[in-house]
Design a protein around this motif. Structure first.
Motif, short mmCIF file in Angstrom:
data_model
loop_
_atom_site.label_atom_id
_atom_site.label_comp_id
_atom_site.label_asym_id
_atom_site.label_seq_id
_atom_site.Cartn_x
_atom_site.Cartn_y
_atom_site.Cartn_z
N THR A 1 0.85 -1.19 0.00
CA THR A 1 0.00 0.00 0.00
C THR A 1 0.89 1.24 0.00
N GLU A 2 0.28 2.41 -0.08
CA GLU A 2 1.06 3.64 -0.12
C GLU A 2 1.84 3.87 1.16
N TRP B 1 -8.48 6.91 0.56
CA TRP B 1 -7.44 5.88 0.69
C TRP B 1 -7.83 4.64 -0.10
N ASN C 1 -5.73 2.86 -3.14
CA ASN C 1 -5.01 1.64 -2.78
C ASN C 1 -5.73 0.32 -3.08
#
Length: 542
Positions: free
Chosen positions: A27-28, A188, A192
């Protein structure tokens, strides 16, 4: 068979079924690893719990991106809820470090899955993404819905109570921090979810009660443009009279007095609040009684996230498919608090009705009382009178605002579709009078598949209902049409500016379940339009 290669997956093939089990996902913020949950023969769901979608929020500040982490985050347990009062409002629980989400990914299906993001309810005062323990897991556990519906289910935390919604009504403390948290979580997911096998261009947000009103607010906000494609409101909209603060500074001053920030200087008061123990501020936020006095810690028109009154923002929903409805006796829980005699066999209720309506002002008493008592006769049966109390609170708090929201959405839609429903499965709560139908929040257990997860405490008809709801809801998430996709018992027609059909949802759905008068129960009292007109005349927020 061969598995499709994925850089973030470990492929395991079972029998003749291509089954992709997610391993470590990038993920980021960093790498995460969840757990695989077996759902039966050749079925499983990968579950990721407690992934941070934002940093620890500053008090009455907007959420900020999480700075990330090193190594692999073991996403195998729920994180703390946001700081809030307990159900009985006698103590507090939770933490200010609370902005986390959970992801349920069905396996054995293709990539590019539709994504459904759930926003919990709780009067904007309490609740969490893993709330309501239900025989070993959360009521909001998304495994059954993900597995049976073939969608990714995400549940999110957000700030509630005084830390989530306290406001001065101006730029000093604009409020809506809980709404901003929800927005950060959906954003988010948008950035993601592809790494988990989801389609970032096919996100549906859904919620119940305060979560349903939150869904509506997210639709109305100009910040949401392009963020999600569809939305579902279950028993609440932004137009619900309990879902908006009209005098936020009065509430803020009341909290300040409770925590000892007594001063006539507003700047000093705000500074004092900023440095006061957060538990004390949390305990200063409690639910008002009676319920018809409405809530205090709710969203506000802040000129930014919510730039105008919700009724004037439906142009922002033009491209969002919308499905909304109520439970047939949504108001019973609240009516039972305001007028306890409705659940007591030998207690007389008639005199309480005028008192209940009178809380809206003296001008409301005659018109509303006359409308709801029209068919009582000279000696009304007490069960009829008691049901009327429930009808009054159901209509005012839920049904009428939802119908107005549906009308506004249909009027502004540009290709987007609108759907209306009434959930009408008789209550399973023991000890209530025989006339009680579907109470507030009783729909949630069926949507999240509890009759399948806990079969010993349900009957086959409950599993039928659960299957219908999961199919309709996930079909809508996939296609924008609840009737297209998985098999459903009847076609659900759209709500349009000129035609207002709704689907009655219970365990016996047939063609006759499509109706055109959304008054709960048997429609004894009045026409739909008269009900709408009466309440909207009495409440300018509608």
């Amino acid at each position: 068979p061969k598995c499709i290669p994925m850089s973030v997956c470990v492929c395991v093939c079972v029998s003749t079924m291509a089954c992709t089990l997610l391993g470590v996902v990038q993920t980021e913020g960093g790498k995460v690893k969840g757990k695989n949950q077996n759902m039966g023969l050749l079925h499983s769901v990968d579950v990721f719990k407690g992934i941070p979608f934002a940093d620890v929020p500053g008090r009455w500040e907007l959420p900020k991106r999480h700075p990330g982490w090193d190594g692999v985050l073991q996403a195998i347990k729920y994180q703390k809820r946001c700081l809030q009062v307990t159900l009985l409002q006698l103590s507090s629980q939770g933490s200010e470090d609370c902005l986390y989400l959970n992801i349920h990914v069905p396996q054995g299906v293709s990539r590019g899955l539709p994504v459904m993001v759930y926003i919990f309810g709780g009067a904007f005062l309490l609740g969490a993404s893993n709330d309501v323990p239900f025989l070993g897991n959360s009521l909001y556990d998304g495994n059954e819905m993900a597995d049976r519906g073939g969608v990714i289910v995400v549940s999110v935390n957000y700030r509630v109570g005084s830390l989530g919604f306290l406001s001065t009504g101006d730029a000093r403390m604009p409020g809506n921090y809980g709404l901003w948290d929800q927005h950060a979580a959906i954003s988010w997911v948008k950035r993601n979810i592809e790494a988990f096998g989801g389609n970032p261009d096919n996100i549906t947000i859904f919620g119940q009660s305060a979560g349903a009103a939150s869904v509506n607010y997210q639709m109305l906000s100009p910040y949401s443009k392009g963020l999600f494609r569809r939305a579902i409101s279950q028993c609440g909209v932004a137009l619900s009279p309990w879902a908006i603060q009209l005098d936020p500074m009065a509430t803020t001053k009341k909290v300040a007095r409770k925590v000892g920030c007594r001063t006539t200087n507003e700047e000093e008061m705000l500074l004092c609040l900023k440095i006061t123990d957060p538990v004390g501020i949390t305990m200063a936020a409690k639910l008002n009684l009676p319920v018809m006095n409405l809530l205090e810690f709710t969203p506000v028109v802040d000129g930014d996230f919510i730039p105008d009154h919700p009724s004037r923002l439906f142009n922002n929903t033009a491209d969002i498919d919308y499905l909304a409805g109520v439970n047939s006796m949504d108001g019973h829980l609240f009516a039972g608090v305001d007028v306890p005699s409705i659940n007591q066999r030998r207690k007389e209720t008639t005199n309480f009705i005028k008192r209940l309506i009178g809380q809206k002002g003296a001008e409301a008493i005659q018109s509303v009382y006359s409308m709801y008592s029209a068919n009582w006769g000279s000696v009304p049966q007490q069960d009829m009178v008691k049901k009327t109390v429930t009808d009054i609170e159901t209509d005012y708090l839920f049904l009428v605002p939802t119908q107005v929201a549906l009308q506004l959405h249909a009027q502004h839609a540009r290709g987007a579709r609108t759907y209306s429903y009434l959930f009408d499965m008789k209550t399973r709560i023991p000890g209530l009078p025989s006339w009680v139908g579907a109470m507030h929040a009783e729909d949630v257990q069926y949507l999240f598949g509890k009759p399948f997860d806990k079969p010993l405490i349900y009957f086959p008809r409950h599993r039928d209902l659960s299957g219908y709801m999961i199919a309709y809801w996930t079909n809508f998430a996939k296609t924008g049409d609840p009737s297209r996709g998985s098999k459903v018992p009847t076609i659900w027609p759209p709500f349009t500016p000129s035609r207002h059909p709704y689907l009655v949802i219970n365990s016996d759905i047939t063609k006759s379940s499509v109706r055109y008068s959304p008054r709960p129960g048997d429609g004894r009292y009045t026409s739909r339009q008269e009900t709408l007109n009466t309440w909207t005349d009495l409440d300018g927020s509608l």
